[in-house]
Scaffold this motif. Structure first.
Motif, PDB file in Angstrom:
ATOM      1  N   ASN A  37       0.813  -1.227   0.000  1.00 47.49           N
ATOM      2  CA  ASN A  37       0.000   0.000   0.000  1.00 47.49           C
ATOM      3  C   ASN A  37       0.840   1.268   0.000  1.00 47.49           C
ATOM      4  O   ASN A  37       0.435   2.294  -0.546  1.00 47.49           O
ATOM      5  CB  ASN A  37      -0.947  -0.003   1.206  1.00 47.49           C
ATOM      6  N   GLY A  38       2.008   1.202   0.620  1.00 49.60           N
ATOM      7  CA  GLY A  38       2.862   2.377   0.693  1.00 49.60           C
ATOM      8  C   GLY A  38       3.422   2.811  -0.649  1.00 49.60           C
ATOM      9  O   GLY A  38       3.940   3.921  -0.780  1.00 49.60           O
ATOM     10  N   TYR A  39       3.320   1.948  -1.654  1.00 46.18           N
ATOM     11  CA  TYR A  39       3.835   2.263  -2.984  1.00 46.18           C
ATOM     12  C   TYR A  39       2.710   2.627  -3.960  1.00 46.18           C
ATOM     13  O   TYR A  39       2.954   2.774  -5.159  1.00 46.18           O
ATOM     14  CB  TYR A  39       4.621   1.082  -3.542  1.00 46.18           C
ATOM     15  N   THR A  40       1.498   2.751  -3.461  1.00 49.23           N
ATOM     16  CA  THR A  40       0.373   3.120  -4.316  1.00 49.23           C
ATOM     17  C   THR A  40       0.376   4.630  -4.561  1.00 49.23           C
ATOM     18  O   THR A  40       0.635   5.415  -3.651  1.00 49.23           O
ATOM     19  CB  THR A  40      -0.954   2.704  -3.653  1.00 49.23           C
ATOM     20  N   GLU A  41       0.082   5.029  -5.803  1.00 46.07           N
ATOM     21  CA  GLU A  41       0.050   6.444  -6.171  1.00 46.07           C
ATOM     22  C   GLU A  41      -1.195   6.716  -6.993  1.00 46.07           C
ATOM     23  O   GLU A  41      -1.668   5.832  -7.708  1.00 46.07           O
ATOM     24  CB  GLU A  41       1.257   6.819  -7.023  1.00 46.07           C
ATOM     25  N   CYS A  42      -1.697   7.949  -6.904  1.00 46.66           N
ATOM     26  CA  CYS A  42      -2.865   8.344  -7.687  1.00 46.66           C
ATOM     27  C   CYS A  42      -2.591   9.697  -8.344  1.00 46.66           C
ATOM     28  O   CYS A  42      -1.967  10.574  -7.738  1.00 46.66           O
ATOM     29  CB  CYS A  42      -4.100   8.434  -6.795  1.00 46.66           C
ATOM     30  N   TYR A  43      -3.089   9.843  -9.580  1.00 45.81           N
ATOM     31  CA  TYR A  43      -2.839  11.054 -10.358  1.00 45.81           C
ATOM     32  C   TYR A  43      -4.116  11.545 -11.024  1.00 45.81           C
ATOM     33  O   TYR A  43      -5.014  10.755 -11.331  1.00 45.81           O
ATOM     34  CB  TYR A  43      -1.779  10.785 -11.433  1.00 45.81           C
ATOM     35  N   TYR A  44      -4.130  12.869 -11.270  1.00 50.96           N
ATOM     36  CA  TYR A  44      -5.299  13.480 -11.906  1.00 50.96           C
ATOM     37  C   TYR A  44      -4.871  14.267 -13.133  1.00 50.96           C
ATOM     38  O   TYR A  44      -3.984  15.126 -13.073  1.00 50.96           O
ATOM     39  CB  TYR A  44      -6.009  14.394 -10.915  1.00 50.96           C
ATOM     40  N   ASP A  45      -5.509  13.967 -14.271  1.00 47.64           N
ATOM     41  CA  ASP A  45      -5.295  14.690 -15.521  1.00 47.64           C
ATOM     42  C   ASP A  45      -6.486  15.623 -15.715  1.00 47.64           C
ATOM     43  O   ASP A  45      -7.551  15.202 -16.173  1.00 47.64           O
ATOM     44  CB  ASP A  45      -5.166  13.699 -16.681  1.00 47.64           C
ATOM     45  N   LYS A  46      -6.306  16.896 -15.365  1.00 44.58           N
ATOM     46  CA  LYS A  46      -7.403  17.858 -15.412  1.00 44.58           C
ATOM     47  C   LYS A  46      -7.880  18.100 -16.842  1.00 44.58           C
ATOM     48  O   LYS A  46      -9.082  18.251 -17.100  1.00 44.58           O
ATOM     49  CB  LYS A  46      -6.963  19.172 -14.774  1.00 44.58           C
ATOM     50  N   VAL A  47      -6.942  18.133 -17.786  1.00 49.55           N
ATOM     51  CA  VAL A  47      -7.283  18.413 -19.186  1.00 49.55           C
ATOM     52  C   VAL A  47      -8.242  17.373 -19.746  1.00 49.55           C
ATOM     53  O   VAL A  47      -9.224  17.689 -20.422  1.00 49.55           O
ATOM     54  CB  VAL A  47      -6.011  18.489 -20.049  1.00 49.55           C
ATOM     55  N   ASN A  48      -7.972  16.106 -19.457  1.00 48.90           N
ATOM     56  CA  ASN A  48      -8.797  15.014 -19.986  1.00 48.90           C
ATOM     57  C   ASN A  48      -9.754  14.423 -18.955  1.00 48.90           C
ATOM     58  O   ASN A  48     -10.383  13.395 -19.226  1.00 48.90           O
ATOM     59  CB  ASN A  48      -7.891  13.913 -20.537  1.00 48.90           C
ATOM     60  N   ASN A  49      -9.823  15.071 -17.778  1.00 50.75           N
ATOM     61  CA  ASN A  49     -10.698  14.615 -16.696  1.00 50.75           C
ATOM     62  C   ASN A  49     -10.522  13.118 -16.430  1.00 50.75           C
ATOM     63  O   ASN A  49     -11.472  12.341 -16.441  1.00 50.75           O
ATOM     64  CB  ASN A  49     -12.165  14.911 -17.015  1.00 50.75           C
ATOM     65  N   SER A  50      -9.265  12.743 -16.198  1.00 52.68           N
ATOM     66  CA  SER A  50      -8.938  11.331 -15.982  1.00 52.68           C
ATOM     67  C   SER A  50      -8.226  11.135 -14.645  1.00 52.68           C
ATOM     68  O   SER A  50      -7.431  11.982 -14.217  1.00 52.68           O
ATOM     69  CB  SER A  50      -8.046  10.809 -17.106  1.00 52.68           C
ATOM     70  N   ILE A  51      -8.515  10.020 -14.004  1.00 48.97           N
ATOM     71  CA  ILE A  51      -7.867   9.629 -12.755  1.00 48.97           C
ATOM     72  C   ILE A  51      -7.113   8.324 -13.000  1.00 48.97           C
ATOM     73  O   ILE A  51      -7.651   7.394 -13.615  1.00 48.97           O
ATOM     74  CB  ILE A  51      -8.893   9.443 -11.624  1.00 48.97           C
ATOM     75  N   TYR A  52      -5.875   8.269 -12.518  1.00 47.16           N
ATOM     76  CA  TYR A  52      -5.054   7.061 -12.657  1.00 47.16           C
ATOM     77  C   TYR A  52      -4.658   6.554 -11.271  1.00 47.16           C
ATOM     78  O   TYR A  52      -4.200   7.332 -10.429  1.00 47.16           O
ATOM     79  CB  TYR A  52      -3.794   7.342 -13.470  1.00 47.16           C
ATOM     80  N   ILE A  53      -4.836   5.264 -11.048  1.00 48.79           N
ATOM     81  CA  ILE A  53      -4.393   4.622  -9.808  1.00 48.79           C
ATOM     82  C   ILE A  53      -3.268   3.669 -10.174  1.00 48.79           C
ATOM     83  O   ILE A  53      -3.462   2.730 -10.954  1.00 48.79           O
ATOM     84  CB  ILE A  53      -5.540   3.857  -9.122  1.00 48.79           C
ATOM     85  N   HIS A  54      -2.091   3.924  -9.625  1.00 48.08           N
ATOM     86  CA  HIS A  54      -0.907   3.125  -9.956  1.00 48.08           C
ATOM     87  C   HIS A  54      -0.494   2.271  -8.758  1.00 48.08           C
ATOM     88  O   HIS A  54      -0.306   2.774  -7.657  1.00 48.08           O
ATOM     89  CB  HIS A  54       0.250   4.039 -10.358  1.00 48.08           C
ATOM     90  N   LEU A  55      -0.353   0.965  -8.996  1.00 46.20           N
ATOM     91  CA  LEU A  55       0.035   0.029  -7.947  1.00 46.20           C
ATOM     92  C   LEU A  55       1.406  -0.554  -8.266  1.00 46.20           C
ATOM     93  O   LEU A  55       1.721  -0.831  -9.422  1.00 46.20           O
ATOM     94  CB  LEU A  55      -0.974  -1.121  -7.848  1.00 46.20           C
ATOM     95  N   SER A  56       2.209  -0.750  -7.250  1.00 45.22           N
ATOM     96  CA  SER A  56       3.510  -1.414  -7.399  1.00 45.22           C
ATOM     97  C   SER A  56       3.617  -2.427  -6.275  1.00 45.22           C
ATOM     98  O   SER A  56       3.853  -2.063  -5.121  1.00 45.22           O
ATOM     99  CB  SER A  56       4.644  -0.394  -7.337  1.00 45.22           C
ATOM    100  N   ASN A  57       3.427  -3.719  -6.600  1.00 46.94           N
ATOM    101  CA  ASN A  57       3.243  -4.732  -5.572  1.00 46.94           C
ATOM    102  C   ASN A  57       4.250  -5.876  -5.631  1.00 46.94           C
ATOM    103  O   ASN A  57       4.934  -6.079  -6.625  1.00 46.94           O
ATOM    104  CB  ASN A  57       1.836  -5.318  -5.664  1.00 46.94           C
ATOM    105  N   SER A  58       4.279  -6.626  -4.528  1.00 46.47           N
ATOM    106  CA  SER A  58       5.128  -7.800  -4.352  1.00 46.47           C
ATOM    107  C   SER A  58       6.607  -7.420  -4.440  1.00 46.47           C
ATOM    108  O   SER A  58       6.970  -6.241  -4.361  1.00 46.47           O
ATOM    109  CB  SER A  58       4.754  -8.891  -5.364  1.00 46.47           C
TER     110      SER A  58
END
Length: 259
Positions: free
Chosen positions: A212-233
């Motif tokens: 969980n400590g390596y999870t990141e989230c980003y927002y693209d305002k121009v395209n109204n998009s949300i990205y959830i990035h996971l890095s696991n194991s």
């Protein structure tokens, strides 16, 4: 002469005793701690450096994927603008080696045709523990719930009862490298104002051994998009995943082996 020697000996003994007594007084005393200023972690050292997903940006509406690092090389695929690709290694070159078509193909695209997701506005983490990760920005709330995996109650869903275990509910398992999973996703929920989007169960139930400590989230305002990035194991079981929500609609996921 003898009296003088006795006198000198007494002086030496007295001096030694004084030194011993002074040292005994200091035994058990701690040296005062030196206070040092802790410098903030630089952006370069931040975990975002592990997010090697990028979005295709091309005025033609798509980019050509080349077999080799050249504009004259054979075209082996096309990727639409707005779609995400995984970049294996960001070397100081014009051409980048990417993974596409759900990790089934690899090729090269020109650096000028991508925008790194890590360069988008970051949605801050407000609470991260072993069993949850929470992110918030303006009217965006992302809640990730995780838990310890109960192998015995889920044993029937595995393809093998002996090691290595390769499939769960008939699908490839991510993060275990053939061993029993330790943790799993209970749910990933995104709330945008009054709109609630749930990542489908089928898109998280094969992802195991979470960080969980390596999870990141980003927002693209121009395209109204949300990205959830996971890095696991870790080790041979390492994987990264990307979930995309665009205009309040879940668009799907990408899972990649980052090496």
């Amino acid at each position: 002469m003898i009296e003088m020697k006795k006198f000198l000996l007494l002086i030496i003994i007295f001096t030694l005793q004084s030194c011993i007594e002074e040292k005994q007084k200091t035994i058990g005393k701690k040296e005062p701690q030196k206070i040092t200023e802790t410098k903030p972690i630089s952006e370069e050292a931040d975990i975002t450096s592990f997010c090697n997903f990028a979005v295709i940006v091309d005025k033609d509406g798509y980019v050509n994927v080349r077999e080799k690092e050249s504009a004259n090389s054979k075209i082996i695929g096309k990727i639409k603008s707005g779609e995400a690709v995984f970049i294996f290694e960001d070397l100081d070159t014009d051409w980048l080696n990417i993974s596409f078509d759900n990790n089934r193909k690899s090729g090269y695209i020109h650096r000028s045709r991508i925008k790194y997701i890590k360069d988008l506005e970051k949605i801050p983490s407000v609470d991260t523990h072993d069993n949850k990760a929470v992110f918030h920005l303006n009217d965006i709330d992302i809640n990730i719930k995780t838990g310890d995996f109960d192998y015995e109650s889920n044993k029937k869903y595995f393809s093998e009862t002996d090691f290595p275990i390769t499939k769960y509910k008939g699908r490839e398992m991510w993060g275990t490298d053939g061993t029993i999973p330790k943790s799993y996703y209970q749910s990933i929920t995104v709330k945008i104002g009054n709109q609630k989007i749930e990542i489908p169960k089928k898109d998280i139930e094969d992802l195991f051994n979470l960080n969980n400590g390596y999870t990141e989230c980003y927002y693209d305002k121009v395209n109204n998009s949300i990205y959830i990035h996971l890095s696991n194991s870790d080790g041979a079981g390492s994987y990264v995943a990307l979930f995309k929500i665009e205009n309040d609609i879940y668009k799907g996921r990408q899972v990649e082996i980052p090496f």
